[in-house]
Design a protein around this motif. Structure first.
Motif, PDB file in Angstrom:
ATOM      1  N   ILE A   5       0.853  -1.167  -0.063  1.00 46.17           N
ATOM      2  CA  ILE A   5       0.109  -0.063   0.024  1.00 46.17           C
ATOM      3  C   ILE A   5       0.842   1.330   0.103  1.00 46.17           C
ATOM      4  CG2 ILE A   5      -1.633   1.336   1.375  1.00 46.17           C
ATOM      5  CD1 ILE A   5      -2.536  -1.233   2.363  1.00 46.17           C
ATOM      6  N   HIS A   6       0.642   2.122  -1.053  1.00 47.85           N
ATOM      7  CA  HIS A   6       1.504   3.426  -1.214  1.00 47.85           C
ATOM      8  C   HIS A   6       0.407   4.548  -0.844  1.00 47.85           C
ATOM      9  CE1 HIS A   6       4.573   0.952  -2.904  1.00 47.85           C
ATOM     10  NE2 HIS A   6       3.777   0.642  -3.792  1.00 47.85           N
ATOM     11  N   ALA A   7       0.543   4.902   0.486  1.00 46.65           N
ATOM     12  CA  ALA A   7      -0.582   5.737   0.928  1.00 46.65           C
ATOM     13  C   ALA A   7      -0.068   7.127   0.434  1.00 46.65           C
ATOM     14  CB  ALA A   7      -0.828   5.770   2.118  1.00 46.65           C
ATOM     15  N   ASP A   8      -0.826   8.328   0.204  1.00 46.61           N
ATOM     16  CA  ASP A   8      -0.531   9.654   0.164  1.00 46.61           C
ATOM     17  C   ASP A   8       0.038   9.950   1.251  1.00 46.61           C
ATOM     18  OD1 ASP A   8      -1.118  12.367   0.249  1.00 46.61           O
ATOM     19  OD2 ASP A   8      -2.174  12.062  -1.425  1.00 46.61           O
ATOM     20  N   PRO A   9       0.882  10.954   1.346  1.00 48.64           N
ATOM     21  CA  PRO A   9       1.752  11.215   2.557  1.00 48.64           C
ATOM     22  C   PRO A   9       0.488  12.095   3.460  1.00 48.64           C
ATOM     23  CG  PRO A   9       3.126  11.936   0.594  1.00 48.64           C
ATOM     24  CD  PRO A   9       1.649  11.322   0.224  1.00 48.64           C
ATOM     25  N   VAL A  58     -18.058   6.883  -6.723  1.00 48.72           N
ATOM     26  CA  VAL A  58     -17.815   5.501  -6.468  1.00 48.72           C
ATOM     27  C   VAL A  58     -16.593   5.024  -7.678  1.00 48.72           C
ATOM     28  CG1 VAL A  58     -18.441   3.105  -6.671  1.00 48.72           C
ATOM     29  CG2 VAL A  58     -19.945   4.621  -5.785  1.00 48.72           C
ATOM     30  N   ASP A  59     -16.641   5.273  -8.894  1.00 48.25           N
ATOM     31  CA  ASP A  59     -15.785   5.373  -9.877  1.00 48.25           C
ATOM     32  C   ASP A  59     -14.472   5.883  -9.496  1.00 48.25           C
ATOM     33  OD1 ASP A  59     -17.258   3.717 -11.141  1.00 48.25           O
ATOM     34  OD2 ASP A  59     -17.618   4.850 -12.690  1.00 48.25           O
ATOM     35  N   ALA A  60     -14.624   7.237  -8.648  1.00 47.69           N
ATOM     36  CA  ALA A  60     -13.425   8.067  -8.345  1.00 47.69           C
ATOM     37  C   ALA A  60     -12.740   7.545  -7.183  1.00 47.69           C
ATOM     38  CB  ALA A  60     -14.086   9.607  -8.136  1.00 47.69           C
ATOM     39  N   ILE A  64      -8.776   6.031  -6.949  1.00 46.17           N
ATOM     40  CA  ILE A  64      -8.023   6.409  -5.880  1.00 46.17           C
ATOM     41  C   ILE A  64      -7.279   5.272  -5.041  1.00 46.17           C
ATOM     42  CG2 ILE A  64      -8.117   7.859  -3.643  1.00 46.17           C
ATOM     43  CD1 ILE A  64     -10.047   9.571  -4.672  1.00 46.17           C
ATOM     44  N   LEU A  65      -8.288   4.276  -4.692  1.00 42.65           N
ATOM     45  CA  LEU A  65      -7.849   3.096  -3.989  1.00 42.65           C
ATOM     46  C   LEU A  65      -6.946   2.337  -5.007  1.00 42.65           C
ATOM     47  CD1 LEU A  65     -10.980   1.739  -2.194  1.00 42.65           C
ATOM     48  CD2 LEU A  65      -9.095   2.833  -1.191  1.00 42.65           C
ATOM     49  N   LYS A  67      -4.801   3.538  -7.220  1.00 45.30           N
ATOM     50  CA  LYS A  67      -3.637   4.353  -7.568  1.00 45.30           C
ATOM     51  C   LYS A  67      -2.603   4.229  -6.325  1.00 45.30           C
ATOM     52  CE  LYS A  67      -1.790   9.101  -7.954  1.00 45.30           C
ATOM     53  NZ  LYS A  67      -2.376  10.318  -8.123  1.00 45.30           N
ATOM     54  N   GLN A  68      -3.406   4.259  -5.036  1.00 42.55           N
ATOM     55  CA  GLN A  68      -2.595   4.122  -3.807  1.00 42.55           C
ATOM     56  C   GLN A  68      -2.058   2.616  -3.552  1.00 42.55           C
ATOM     57  OE1 GLN A  68      -5.289   5.663  -0.821  1.00 42.55           O
ATOM     58  NE2 GLN A  68      -4.831   7.699  -1.288  1.00 42.55           N
ATOM     59  N   ARG A  69      -2.699   1.813  -4.193  1.00 46.39           N
ATOM     60  CA  ARG A  69      -2.079   0.541  -3.894  1.00 46.39           C
ATOM     61  C   ARG A  69      -1.186   0.125  -5.084  1.00 46.39           C
ATOM     62  NH1 ARG A  69      -6.821  -3.954  -5.168  1.00 46.39           N
ATOM     63  NH2 ARG A  69      -6.271  -4.040  -7.239  1.00 46.39           N
ATOM     64  N   GLY A  70      -0.954   0.946  -6.062  1.00 45.06           N
ATOM     65  CA  GLY A  70      -0.083   0.841  -6.962  1.00 45.06           C
ATOM     66  C   GLY A  70      -0.655  -0.141  -8.146  1.00 45.06           C
ATOM     67  N   ALA A  71      -1.877  -0.437  -8.151  1.00 47.67           N
ATOM     68  CA  ALA A  71      -2.471  -1.396  -9.245  1.00 47.67           C
ATOM     69  C   ALA A  71      -3.013  -0.477 -10.563  1.00 47.67           C
ATOM     70  CB  ALA A  71      -3.752  -1.776  -8.712  1.00 47.67           C
ATOM     71  N   ALA A  72      -2.935   0.705 -10.531  1.00 49.33           N
ATOM     72  CA  ALA A  72      -3.199   1.690 -11.809  1.00 49.33           C
ATOM     73  C   ALA A  72      -2.212   1.888 -12.676  1.00 49.33           C
ATOM     74  CB  ALA A  72      -4.033   2.897 -11.148  1.00 49.33           C
TER      75      ALA A  72
END
Length: 72
Positions: A5-9, A58-60, A64-65, A67-72
């Motif tokens: 998980i790569h969370a936003d700072p 919901v799509d947004a 975000i999720l 992107k934060q976990r690096g799957a996008a």
């Protein structure tokens, strides 16, 4: 499978962040269900618009999720 998980700072608590996302998704789902329940021939277009707006929220949140976990 482990997903890092790569969370936003700005996210100081992953649990708090997940809680916010779940709340927002729940509110969007509620809006979609309410709009569908209130739909009639007279206000069908408005109900469809409300559902589309809720779906976009919901799509947004999903984007975000991902992107934060690096799957996008």
């Amino acid at each position: 499978m482990f997903q890092p998980i790569h969370a936003d700072p700005k996210v100081t608590s992953l649990l708090s962040h997940c809680s916010i996302v779940a709340k927002e998704c729940g509110e969007a789902q509620s809006a979609m269900i309410r709009a569908a329940a209130n739909a009639s021939a007279k206000n069908f277009e408005e109900a469809e618009k409300e559902c589309a707006e809720a779906r976009d929220v919901v799509d947004a949140a999903i984007a975000i999720l991902r992107k934060q976990r690096g799957a996008a």
